[in-house]
Every structure is written in structure tokens, then in C-alpha cells.
Write an enzyme that holds these catalytic residues in place. Structure first.
Site, PDB file in Angstrom:
ATOM      1  N   ASP A  69      45.052  30.309  38.185  1.00  0.00           N
ATOM      2  CA  ASP A  69      45.299  30.252  36.432  1.00  0.00           C
ATOM      3  C   ASP A  69      46.339  29.218  36.281  1.00  0.00           C
ATOM      4  O   ASP A  69      47.071  28.752  37.542  1.00  0.00           O
ATOM      5  CB  ASP A  69      45.829  30.915  35.699  1.00  0.00           C
ATOM      6  CG  ASP A  69      44.472  32.683  35.911  1.00  0.00           C
ATOM      7  OD1 ASP A  69      43.535  31.888  34.879  1.00  0.00           O
ATOM      8  OD2 ASP A  69      44.773  33.073  34.977  1.00  0.00           O
ATOM      9  N   ASP A  95      38.196  30.475  31.545  1.00  0.00           N
ATOM     10  CA  ASP A  95      38.724  30.976  30.446  1.00  0.00           C
ATOM     11  C   ASP A  95      38.398  30.787  29.337  1.00  0.00           C
ATOM     12  O   ASP A  95      37.628  31.707  28.495  1.00  0.00           O
ATOM     13  CB  ASP A  95      40.366  31.454  30.871  1.00  0.00           C
ATOM     14  CG  ASP A  95      40.689  32.446  31.683  1.00  0.00           C
ATOM     15  OD1 ASP A  95      39.797  32.640  32.659  1.00  0.00           O
ATOM     16  OD2 ASP A  95      41.543  31.977  32.179  1.00  0.00           O
TER      17      ASP A  95
END
Length: 202
Positions: free
Chosen positions: A145, A164
Site C-alpha cells: 500500500d 483496493d
């Protein structure tokens, strides 16, 4: 003299056989597959650039458009926002299995129904994003991330990635634009009659 010729009885014309209706072909899911492939490619390219070109895993933080958009490195071993995070191998393979089962379920769902364009796009977003995070777990052991969006008065502690975003958008799209059920065999489609009699509806 009597007429000895025999008359053949009149035969009724045979009724034309009604053509058998062919089973409806399975829906083509090329749009879903295309969207899934594009999201998967975009997700992996962005992660490769951030990790191997910008070396964000070593730099940890890069300001792009503060505070609105920044790069903040975070290794997520759980689901979104670090839920169910665990460094154990069992949890890693469990999350991979769950993601693959979800992808297979969505593909089967689309195949059995009549997905429209929006439903196929939504399914492709979800599948491509899920597979992108699966690849991360297989290669790195956790999901990479790096995107962080904050506000001037609030610092967001969480990071996310392209996968995501795609998963979230795909799930919302499938809720808003679900695929339609297939018509039952033998069911007739009723067309709306024109209102003005000219063959065109006003």
C-alpha cells in the site's frame, strides 16, 4: 357403364414442425476479462514503479500534492486498512484462498446470469483488484500500500493501492448494477406497442 376408376382419399397437408429453440449461448464475458486484465496490469506496474524505481520501501514517504495526495509506504498483512493483520503463514494463505474463491464466485455468477456492460465492468474491477493483491501476497508476503490522501485538518493514517480502489468500486458497482436473471426457456418477450400507430413510440 359404371366408372371403375378409384379415387384416392384427399390427404391433409402436414403441419410444419415448429423449429426447436436452441439453448441460449452463455454470455460473452470479454468486457469483464478485459477490465480485469487492465486493472491487474495497472496495479502491478504502479507497485513496481513505487517499489523498484522510487524505492518507497526505503524512503518511506514522498510528498506529491500535500496534504491531498502523498506516497506513504505500508505493508498490509490483513485486509483493507490492516483488518485481520497477522504475520503468520496460515493467515496469508487463508486470505489468498478467500480472494480466489471470491473471484471464482463472481465469474460463476456472471456466467449464469445476463450481465450488462456496467455489471461486467464492475466484476472486472473487483476481480482485477483481488488478483493484484493476491500477487503481492505471493511475491512479498504482504500487500504493498502506498497511496495516502489526507486533509489540511486531518492526517489519514492509512494507505491503499490501485487494487483496493478497484475492489471498492467493483463491489459498489455490482450492488448498483447487478446482472439480470436469464429468461426462462419458452418465455416470450413482450415488446411495448407504439403509441401513435406509426411504428415508432413517441
Amino acid at each position: 357403364m359404371s366408372d371403375t376408376s378409384t379415387k384416392t382419399p384427399a390427404t391433409k397437408p402436414a403441419r410444419p414442425r415448429s423449429p426447436r429453440r436452441k439453448a441460449a449461448p452463455p454470455p460473452t464475458l470479454w468486457l469483464m476479462a478485459l477490465v480485469a486484465a487492465e486493472i491487474l496490469l495497472l496495479d502491478q506496474i504502479s507497485k513496481y514503479y513505487v517499489l523498484h524505481v522510487l524505492q518507497l520501501d526505503m524512503v518511506r514517504a514522498i510528498d506529491v500534492l500535500p496534504p491531498w495526495l502523498n506516497l506513504r509506504m505500508a505493508w498490509n498483512e490483513g485486509i483493507n486498512f490492516g483488518l485481520f493483520a497477522s504475520s503468520g503463514t496460515v493467515m496469508k494463505w487463508l486470505l489468498i484462498a478467500i480472494a480466489l474463491v471470491v473471484c471464482a464466485g463472481v465469474i460463476l455468477w456472471m456466467h449464469r446470469l445476463r450481465p450488462g456492460r456496467l455489471a461486467q465492468v464492475s466484476a472486472g474491477l473487483l476481480i482485477g483488484g483481488a488478483l493484484g493483491n493476491v500477487i503481492d501476497r505471493l511475491i512479498y508476503g504482504a500487500v504493498a500500500d502506498f497511496l495516502n490522501m489526507s486533509l489540511p485538518f486531518w492526517q489519514n493514517p492509512y494507505s491503499f493501492n490501485v487494487a483496493d480502489i478497484a475492489i471498492f468500486a467493483g463491489a459498489i458497482g455490482l450492488i448498483l448494477f447487478p446482472p439480470e436473471p436469464k429468461p426462462k426457456p419458452g418465455a416470450k418477450t413482450v415488446r411495448a406497442k407504439p403509441r401513435d400507430g406509426s411504428g415508432k413510440s413517441r
